[in-house]
Design an enzyme around this catalytic site. Sequence first.
Site, short mmCIF file in Angstrom:
data_model
loop_
_atom_site.label_atom_id
_atom_site.label_comp_id
_atom_site.label_asym_id
_atom_site.label_seq_id
_atom_site.Cartn_x
_atom_site.Cartn_y
_atom_site.Cartn_z
CE LYS A 168 6.66 13.38 -29.99
NZ LYS A 168 6.75 13.38 -28.52
CE1 TYR B 218 9.79 14.25 -31.30
CE2 TYR B 218 10.35 11.94 -31.50
CZ TYR B 218 10.01 13.02 -30.71
OH TYR B 218 9.90 12.87 -29.35
#
Length: 372
Positions: free
Chosen positions: A138, A223
């Site tokens: 990611k 996140y």
Amino acid sequence: MNTRRDFLQKMGASVLMLKLGSISAFANVPDQIEQPYQGRVLRVAIMGLGGYGTRVAEAMKACTKAKLVGVISGTPSKIKEWQTKYNLPEKNCYHYDNFDEVKNNPDIDAIYVITPNALHHSQVIRVAKAGKHAICEKPMALNAKEGQEMVDACKKANVKLLVGYRMHFEPRTLEVIRMRNAGEFGKVMFFQGQCGFKIGDPLQWRLNKALAGGGSMMDIGIYAINGARYMLGEEPVWVTAQETKTDPVKFKEGVDETIQFQLGFPSGAVASCLSSYNINHLDRFFLSGDKGFAEMQPSTGYGPIKGRTHKGELTQPVTTHQTVQMDEMATIIFEDKKPVVPVNGEEGLKDLKIIDAIYEAVRTGKKIKLMA
């Protein structure tokens, strides 16, 4: 008065029960021993042999359902080093120019792309065209347009696209999600996600817009975005955001230093988040409902994750995130297992759409509506 016969009968019954108990206990021993995994093992080649690639490789030593079998790198010396360290056959080692040839290698099932963000798009599409499952770190891409193209390419090639969301398998995180689903927090109205640290080397790729696609938001802000979504269990419908930059030399145009952003959800819940490359000690999630709360700090670091709720400390087992992630991904690929929180390309695409909106909100100063 007890007779000798009564005594012997009782003794005989006791001995018989003792023998039966021993037999029963012996019979149960195999059930108490965990049997070795006999299923199909996911054979993985890692692309990008930097710090995180090394962390994944080390964690995979403890995997039972996944195994490191190959590498892809632009540095020949690293390839040789990894070959020796992990006992990798020459035929499973490629460089960036020739890794399309992996399509002719039946000994590799999946390729884990752990390269700078700007390379994910083209590399995952090449992996898909080679007929291999793709696991991508990611953020999945630089923007939602690229992300959609990656999803489409993997669907066309009939391979899976998974994203390295290790927190989706972390036991204490999953316990908070379970509690929320069970209504133990009551009506949840607020989430706070703080992610930040002071970044070092000013020449590293993470501070190069061409390679990173941005700054702190692309690295650690994701996140907080992802955490808001899985902690609240909803998809946001609007976003606002503000950028603060105190060091324009280190954080050049297009490389964000600190961004505060807010998300609104259909239930009325809101999230207040912060992502920074210039503030230390930020790794905290907080969830508040009318019946209770959850606080996690550290919330997304490599471990151990620590946290508490209104019911007390979270005490679920401490795990090596990447070990659990790779074993779980093997079951997703081979058994079509559905994790509690998805890790597929569509999940990665949702985060990219929010990141696009955050950057637009910073640029325009407006509240940006998010499309479903």
